[in-house]
Scaffold this motif. Structure first.
Motif, PDB file in Angstrom:
ATOM      1  N   LEU A  82      39.655  95.040 -56.831  1.00  0.00           N
ATOM      2  CA  LEU A  82      38.746  96.064 -56.298  1.00  0.00           C
ATOM      3  C   LEU A  82      38.561  97.222 -57.278  1.00  0.00           C
ATOM      4  CD1 LEU A  82      39.843  96.201 -52.550  1.00  0.00           C
ATOM      5  CD2 LEU A  82      37.481  95.888 -53.361  1.00  0.00           C
ATOM      6  N   ASN A  83      39.648  97.544 -58.029  1.00  0.00           N
ATOM      7  CA  ASN A  83      39.558  98.633 -59.000  1.00  0.00           C
ATOM      8  C   ASN A  83      38.704  98.275 -60.215  1.00  0.00           C
ATOM      9  OD1 ASN A  83      41.100 100.441 -57.533  1.00  0.00           O
ATOM     10  ND2 ASN A  83      43.022  99.581 -58.324  1.00  0.00           N
ATOM     11  N   LYS A  84      38.567  96.967 -60.449  1.00  0.00           N
ATOM     12  CA  LYS A  84      37.845  96.538 -61.660  1.00  0.00           C
ATOM     13  C   LYS A  84      36.415  96.110 -61.368  1.00  0.00           C
ATOM     14  CE  LYS A  84      41.988  94.698 -63.914  1.00  0.00           C
ATOM     15  NZ  LYS A  84      42.688  93.420 -64.141  1.00  0.00           N
ATOM     16  N   VAL A  85      36.092  96.018 -60.093  1.00  0.00           N
ATOM     17  CA  VAL A  85      34.818  95.392 -59.722  1.00  0.00           C
ATOM     18  C   VAL A  85      33.627  96.229 -60.181  1.00  0.00           C
ATOM     19  CG1 VAL A  85      34.451  96.378 -57.430  1.00  0.00           C
ATOM     20  CG2 VAL A  85      33.852  93.998 -57.860  1.00  0.00           C
ATOM     21  N   LYS A  86      32.521  95.507 -60.541  1.00  0.00           N
ATOM     22  CA  LYS A  86      31.330  96.197 -61.056  1.00  0.00           C
ATOM     23  C   LYS A  86      30.265  96.283 -59.983  1.00  0.00           C
ATOM     24  CE  LYS A  86      32.858  96.743 -65.272  1.00  0.00           C
ATOM     25  NZ  LYS A  86      33.561  95.590 -65.766  1.00  0.00           N
ATOM     26  N   ASN A  88      28.247  96.115 -56.337  1.00  0.00           N
ATOM     27  CA  ASN A  88      28.443  96.505 -54.950  1.00  0.00           C
ATOM     28  C   ASN A  88      28.706  95.295 -54.047  1.00  0.00           C
ATOM     29  OD1 ASN A  88      28.690  98.661 -53.209  1.00  0.00           O
ATOM     30  ND2 ASN A  88      26.617  98.358 -52.378  1.00  0.00           N
ATOM     31  N   GLU A  89      27.939  94.215 -54.321  1.00  0.00           N
ATOM     32  CA  GLU A  89      28.071  92.970 -53.543  1.00  0.00           C
ATOM     33  C   GLU A  89      29.498  92.436 -53.620  1.00  0.00           C
ATOM     34  OE1 GLU A  89      25.859  91.002 -51.566  1.00  0.00           O
ATOM     35  OE2 GLU A  89      24.986  93.036 -51.608  1.00  0.00           O
ATOM     36  N   GLU A  90      29.977  92.376 -54.872  1.00  0.00           N
ATOM     37  CA  GLU A  90      31.319  91.853 -55.121  1.00  0.00           C
ATOM     38  C   GLU A  90      32.361  92.721 -54.422  1.00  0.00           C
ATOM     39  OE1 GLU A  90      34.076  90.411 -58.867  1.00  0.00           O
ATOM     40  OE2 GLU A  90      32.120  91.344 -59.301  1.00  0.00           O
ATOM     41  N   TYR A  91      32.154  94.027 -54.495  1.00  0.00           N
ATOM     42  CA  TYR A  91      33.066  94.985 -53.870  1.00  0.00           C
ATOM     43  C   TYR A  91      33.173  94.734 -52.369  1.00  0.00           C
ATOM     44  CZ  TYR A  91      35.264  99.493 -52.802  1.00  0.00           C
ATOM     45  OH  TYR A  91      36.117 100.459 -52.378  1.00  0.00           O
ATOM     46  N   LYS A  92      32.008  94.574 -51.735  1.00  0.00           N
ATOM     47  CA  LYS A  92      31.960  94.325 -50.294  1.00  0.00           C
ATOM     48  C   LYS A  92      32.679  93.025 -49.933  1.00  0.00           C
ATOM     49  CE  LYS A  92      27.800  96.724 -48.750  1.00  0.00           C
ATOM     50  NZ  LYS A  92      26.345  96.480 -48.560  1.00  0.00           N
ATOM     51  N   ALA A  93      32.441  92.000 -50.771  1.00  0.00           N
ATOM     52  CA  ALA A  93      33.054  90.687 -50.508  1.00  0.00           C
ATOM     53  C   ALA A  93      34.577  90.778 -50.584  1.00  0.00           C
ATOM     54  CB  ALA A  93      32.541  89.648 -51.493  1.00  0.00           C
ATOM     55  N   LEU A  94      35.061  91.499 -51.597  1.00  0.00           N
ATOM     56  CA  LEU A  94      36.517  91.645 -51.755  1.00  0.00           C
ATOM     57  C   LEU A  94      37.117  92.426 -50.592  1.00  0.00           C
ATOM     58  CD1 LEU A  94      36.839  92.364 -55.605  1.00  0.00           C
ATOM     59  CD2 LEU A  94      37.434  90.268 -54.394  1.00  0.00           C
TER      60      LEU A  94
END
Ligand SMILES: [Zn+2]
Length: 236
Positions: A82-86, A88-94
């Motif tokens: 989560l700290n490395k994610v770029k 928004n979509e990926e962030y939500k999924a995690l």
């Protein structure tokens, strides 16, 4: 019949009755012992079943604890990701996956609490059952011991009676003896019937006067014309 033979046959009959009753007692013993053994066996089986059930529950609890560990490891990795994610979509999924893992952990923890209660109750049940079981098994084993010594005692008595019978048989006229044996085969019980009031107490038929008169004065062995038993008249 002559009075000596008659009284010998009466003794023989008495011995045969005793032998028969001991034999029938002896015949019952193995089944009684078997029944007690089965009771002991079923107590052992019940104990094994309880122990097996407890092991199963312990195993289920351990598995759920391992599952929690797996989800916690996953959450730790998700937090790094989560700290490395770029995007928004990926962030939500995690985040969704993390929330799901946390929910799973709560659910597993509830299940573990339930299992712990079950395990505790079962442990109590096993402890109580084992106490009763040990006492009960001791009791049953004592009953088996008692039956075995009863068996030995009966066998000793039986051997004595068989010896007595043999000794008696050796003194009885062979003809009277073989007739006794053949009547016995047919009537099963009471080979010699006492005559009371001119009635055969084997079959309760009145003895014809002619035979009765003969019986009173003769030395011959008479049999009842109706049932074939030896007739024994004791003059009073
Ligand atoms: Zn009769």
């Amino acid at each position: 019949m002559d009075s000596v033979t008659a009284s010998k046959l009466l003794n023989l009959q008495e011995l045969d009755n005793q032998i028969e009753s001991i034999n029938s007692e002896l015949e019952k013993i193995p089944a009684e012992i078997e029944k007690l053994r089965k009771e002991i066996e079923s107590l052992k089986i019940k104990h094994d079943q309880l122990i097996h059930r407890k092991k199963e529950l312990d195993f289920q609890k351990k598995e759920k604890e391992l599952d929690i560990q797996t989800f916690q490891d996953r959450i730790a990795k998700l937090e790094i990701a989560l700290n490395k994610v770029k995007s928004n979509e990926e962030y939500k999924a995690l985040l969704r996956e993390k929330a799901q893992a946390e929910e799973n952990i709560i659910h597993l923890e509830d299940e573990i609490i339930q299992l712990m209660e079950e395990i505790e109750n079962l442990a109590k049940e096993i402890k109580e059952f084992d106490k009763i079981r040990e006492e009960k098994i001791k009791e049953l084993e004592n009953e088996i011991k008692a039956l075995n010594s009863k068996k030995t005692q009966l066998e000793e008595e039986l051997n004595k009676l068989i010896t007595q019978r043999q000794e008696l048989v050796n003194t009885i006229k062979p003809q009277a003896l073989s007739q006794y044996e053949s009547i016995k085969k047919r009537v099963k019980n009471k080979v010699i019937a006492i005559v009371e009031d001119q009635v055969c107490t084997g079959c309760y038929m009145v003895i014809p006067p002619k035979i009765f008169t003969e019986l009173l004065k003769s030395e011959k062995l008479f049999t009842c014309p109706n049932c074939g038993r030896y007739l024994f008249y004791e003059s009073k």
